[in-house]
Scaffold this motif. Structure first.
Motif, PDB file in Angstrom:
ATOM      1  N   ASN A 189       0.835  -1.208   0.000  1.00  6.26           N
ATOM      2  CA  ASN A 189       0.000   0.000   0.000  1.00  6.26           C
ATOM      3  C   ASN A 189       0.866   1.253   0.000  1.00  6.26           C
ATOM      4  OD1 ASN A 189      -2.658  -0.996  -0.117  1.00  6.26           O
ATOM      5  ND2 ASN A 189      -2.623  -1.495   2.059  1.00  6.26           N
ATOM      6  N   ASN A 190       2.037   1.153   0.621  1.00  6.92           N
ATOM      7  CA  ASN A 190       3.014   2.236   0.632  1.00  6.92           C
ATOM      8  C   ASN A 190       2.385   3.585   1.019  1.00  6.92           C
ATOM      9  OD1 ASN A 190       5.566   3.335   0.399  1.00  6.92           O
ATOM     10  ND2 ASN A 190       5.352   3.753  -1.787  1.00  6.92           N
ATOM     11  N   ASP A 191       1.628   3.581   2.096  1.00  3.25           N
ATOM     12  CA  ASP A 191       0.947   4.794   2.565  1.00  3.25           C
ATOM     13  C   ASP A 191       0.974   4.810   4.100  1.00  3.25           C
ATOM     14  OD1 ASP A 191      -0.692   6.943   3.103  1.00  3.25           O
ATOM     15  OD2 ASP A 191      -2.282   6.326   1.713  1.00  3.25           O
ATOM     16  N   PRO A 192       2.118   5.214   4.674  1.00  5.62           N
ATOM     17  CA  PRO A 192       2.251   5.211   6.133  1.00  5.62           C
ATOM     18  C   PRO A 192       1.168   6.023   6.846  1.00  5.62           C
ATOM     19  CG  PRO A 192       4.379   5.589   5.107  1.00  5.62           C
ATOM     20  CD  PRO A 192       3.351   5.649   4.015  1.00  5.62           C
ATOM     21  N   ASN A 219      -3.453   5.778  10.623  1.00  4.63           N
ATOM     22  CA  ASN A 219      -4.794   6.238  10.981  1.00  4.63           C
ATOM     23  C   ASN A 219      -5.833   5.126  11.044  1.00  4.63           C
ATOM     24  OD1 ASN A 219      -4.525   9.161  11.359  1.00  4.63           O
ATOM     25  ND2 ASN A 219      -3.786   9.102   9.250  1.00  4.63           N
ATOM     26  N   ILE A 220      -5.419   3.881  10.902  1.00  6.88           N
ATOM     27  CA  ILE A 220      -6.350   2.767  11.056  1.00  6.88           C
ATOM     28  C   ILE A 220      -6.627   2.585  12.542  1.00  6.88           C
ATOM     29  CG2 ILE A 220      -6.713   0.291  10.763  1.00  6.88           C
ATOM     30  CD1 ILE A 220      -4.879   0.418   8.292  1.00  6.88           C
ATOM     31  N   SER A 221      -7.901   2.651  12.917  1.00  4.23           N
ATOM     32  CA  SER A 221      -8.238   2.535  14.337  1.00  4.23           C
ATOM     33  C   SER A 221      -8.941   1.225  14.675  1.00  4.23           C
ATOM     34  CB  SER A 221      -9.111   3.715  14.775  1.00  4.23           C
ATOM     35  OG  SER A 221     -10.304   3.739  14.022  1.00  4.23           O
ATOM     36  N   MET A 234      -9.235  -3.206   6.471  1.00  5.23           N
ATOM     37  CA  MET A 234      -8.888  -1.902   5.894  1.00  5.23           C
ATOM     38  C   MET A 234      -7.689  -2.018   4.954  1.00  5.23           C
ATOM     39  SD  MET A 234     -11.177   0.135   7.048  1.00  5.23           S
ATOM     40  CE  MET A 234     -10.541   1.751   6.695  1.00  5.23           C
ATOM     41  N   LEU A 235      -6.684  -2.783   5.367  1.00  4.68           N
ATOM     42  CA  LEU A 235      -5.507  -2.971   4.519  1.00  4.68           C
ATOM     43  C   LEU A 235      -5.867  -3.710   3.238  1.00  4.68           C
ATOM     44  CD1 LEU A 235      -2.869  -3.919   7.234  1.00  4.68           C
ATOM     45  CD2 LEU A 235      -2.892  -1.826   5.852  1.00  4.68           C
ATOM     46  N   GLU A 243      -7.876  -1.395  -3.916  1.00  3.45           N
ATOM     47  CA  GLU A 243      -8.054  -0.111  -4.600  1.00  3.45           C
ATOM     48  C   GLU A 243      -6.758   0.322  -5.296  1.00  3.45           C
ATOM     49  OE1 GLU A 243      -9.293   2.640  -1.561  1.00  3.45           O
ATOM     50  OE2 GLU A 243     -11.243   1.665  -1.310  1.00  3.45           O
ATOM     51  N   VAL A 244      -5.645   0.200  -4.585  1.00  5.43           N
ATOM     52  CA  VAL A 244      -4.360   0.667  -5.089  1.00  5.43           C
ATOM     53  C   VAL A 244      -3.800  -0.255  -6.178  1.00  5.43           C
ATOM     54  CG1 VAL A 244      -1.957   1.129  -4.419  1.00  5.43           C
ATOM     55  CG2 VAL A 244      -3.818   1.835  -2.930  1.00  5.43           C
TER      56      VAL A 244
END
Length: 121
Positions: free
Chosen positions: A48-51, A56-58, A64-65, A71-72
């Motif tokens: 995903n390469n989106d730190p 922000n995953i709660s 979610m991942l 999507e990516v």
């Protein structure tokens, strides 16, 4: 061993499970399921390469991942392995007999095979 990270200990134990005979050994299945989830999430975080997204995953981290990766990288050839992880390993692994039921129904051989596929991601 005292300075080892928990993830390293889990992965070491998962490797030790691979040569064991097929059995209804719940401990083996539990270790493999945890290792499978950890390795799959590690792969999805990397891909995903989106730190910022990850930070922000709660809740529902794996879901979610998975959604973000689809999507990516909708044509990621490893999505079938990820879907297998979502089907075969319980999302909430804790020490409650109710949560063991999915693992009891899955053969150790299937979990070992999935672990090998996930490890190769």
């Amino acid at each position: 061993m005292q300075d080892d990270k928990a993830i390293d200990i889990i992965l070491t134990q998962a490797e030790a499970c691979l040569p064991l005979d097929e059995s209804v050994n719940l401990e083996t299945k539990l270790i493999l399921a945890i290792a499978i989830r950890l390795l799959t999430e590690k792969y999805m975080i990397r891909e995903n390469n989106d730190p910022s997204f990850v930070d922000n995953i709660s809740s529902n981290q794996t879901a979610m991942l998975t959604k973000k990766l689809k999507e990516v990288k909708p044509s990621d050839g490893n999505l079938a392995v990820i879907d297998g992880m979502n089907l075969m390993t319980p999302e909430n692994i804790h020490f409650n007999s109710f949560m063991y039921e999915p693992l009891i129904d899955i053969s150790s051989a299937n979990l070992k095979e999935l672990y090998k596929k996930v490890k190769a991601l």
